[in-house]
Design an enzyme around this catalytic site. Structure first.
Site, PDB file in Angstrom:
ATOM      1  N   ALA A 103      63.216   0.500  21.187  1.00  0.00           N
ATOM      2  CA  ALA A 103      62.722   1.141  19.745  1.00  0.00           C
ATOM      3  C   ALA A 103      63.793   0.825  18.898  1.00  0.00           C
ATOM      4  O   ALA A 103      64.979  -0.029  18.990  1.00  0.00           O
ATOM      5  CB  ALA A 103      62.388   2.434  19.979  1.00  0.00           C
ATOM      6  N   ASN A 104      63.754   1.227  17.500  1.00  0.00           N
ATOM      7  CA  ASN A 104      64.891   1.505  16.623  1.00  0.00           C
ATOM      8  C   ASN A 104      64.887   2.915  15.834  1.00  0.00           C
ATOM      9  O   ASN A 104      63.994   3.717  16.250  1.00  0.00           O
ATOM     10  CB  ASN A 104      64.900   0.637  15.808  1.00  0.00           C
ATOM     11  CG  ASN A 104      63.635   0.387  15.011  1.00  0.00           C
ATOM     12  OD1 ASN A 104      63.232   1.381  14.055  1.00  0.00           O
ATOM     13  ND2 ASN A 104      62.645  -0.561  15.120  1.00  0.00           N
ATOM     14  N   ARG A 105      65.663   3.101  15.091  1.00  0.00           N
ATOM     15  CA  ARG A 105      65.831   4.559  14.630  1.00  0.00           C
ATOM     16  C   ARG A 105      64.953   4.593  13.188  1.00  0.00           C
ATOM     17  O   ARG A 105      65.357   5.736  12.448  1.00  0.00           O
ATOM     18  CB  ARG A 105      67.325   4.666  14.314  1.00  0.00           C
ATOM     19  CG  ARG A 105      67.957   4.889  15.418  1.00  0.00           C
ATOM     20  CD  ARG A 105      69.570   5.254  15.337  1.00  0.00           C
ATOM     21  NE  ARG A 105      70.472   5.016  16.371  1.00  0.00           N
ATOM     22  CZ  ARG A 105      70.546   5.788  17.491  1.00  0.00           C
ATOM     23  NH1 ARG A 105      69.780   6.662  17.745  1.00  0.00           N
ATOM     24  NH2 ARG A 105      71.359   5.464  18.399  1.00  0.00           N
TER      25      ARG A 105
END
Ligand code: C5P
Length: 220
Positions: free
Chosen positions: A29-31
């Site tokens: 995932a990413n932020r």
């Protein structure tokens, strides 16, 4: 339809991160918080647009009055955007993962006891913005992309606009010192065929209002 300058118009907004499964319990995932995308969708709803909001698993509140489509992966996001067409405009604010894990299946990966970790094979995800923007049939009349840059913001965003086939790119300077990534404020530069227009630093809600006003002007 709701009154406003965008009454009767359909706008698709992508938002949030994507999750790319490694196995049934793990993912890449990413932020991305999804905050700017939610704010843009709300601003468009307030101007009377019918909004389809295609979002990955984001913490930001879902925009009221929009049709919400929850997806997980980039491949699902492309399918959902496709299914939502036709549209008068599309705003691609999602932070789409560049890669997915090939062969992610129904079984949880296990340590094999020899100390050898599994070799994950990454494959490139579809570029949703580019796919839709370069389509010869059914392309929304106005296609807006985003560019998070740390250097040469205008030059990189200008190149990205052409490479992706977008009409506009909203470029952000995301160097950590700006506090923009994950923060509540934005300092955007709108890159169009006419050139680069820097906007003052303001809240992500105000940035969304400015963009929605520009979209309303372009469509009327
Ligand atoms: O290439 P880059 O990820 O920097 O481009 C950012 C823009 O492209 C954003 O508008 C993003 O939503 C869109 N994008 C996309 N699908 C991808 C990668 C990026 O729609 N696979």
């Amino acid at each position: 339809p709701t009154p406003g300058p965008l009454a009767g118009r359909h706008v698709i907004v992508t938002s949030g991160p994507t999750h790319e499964p490694i196995d049934p319990v793990r993912y890449i995932a990413n932020r991305s918080s999804g905050r700017q995308g939610s704010a843009i969708a709300s601003a468009l709803v307030r101007r009377g647009a019918r909004v389809t909001f295609v979002t990955g698993p984001a913490e930001a509140p879902r925009p009221e009055g929009a049709t919400i489509v929850e997806i997980e992966t980039a491949r699902e996001m492309l399918e959902a955007v496709d299914a939502a067409l036709p549209a008068d405009a599309a705003v691609f604010a999602a932070a789409v993962a560049d890669w997915y894990v090939e062969g992610a299946g129904a079984s949880k990966l296990k340590k094999d006891g020899t100390g050898t970790p599994p070799g994950l094979v990454l494959r490139e995800n579809p570029d949703i913005l580019r796919t839709i923007a370069t389509r010869s049939e059914g392309r929304p009349g106005l296609v807006v992309g985003f560019a998070a840059e740390t250097d040469d913001v205008v030059a990189n965003a200008t190149a990205k606009r052409l490479r992706k086939g977008a009409d506009w790119i909203v470029a952000n300077d995301v160097r950590p010192s700006t506090g923009i990534m994950g923060g509540t404020e934005n300092a955007a530069i709108l890159v169009t065929a006419e050139g680069a227009e820097p906007w003052p630093r303001m809240s992500k809600d105000a940035t969304a209002d400015a963009l929605a006003d520009r979209i309303a002007r372009a469509l009327t």
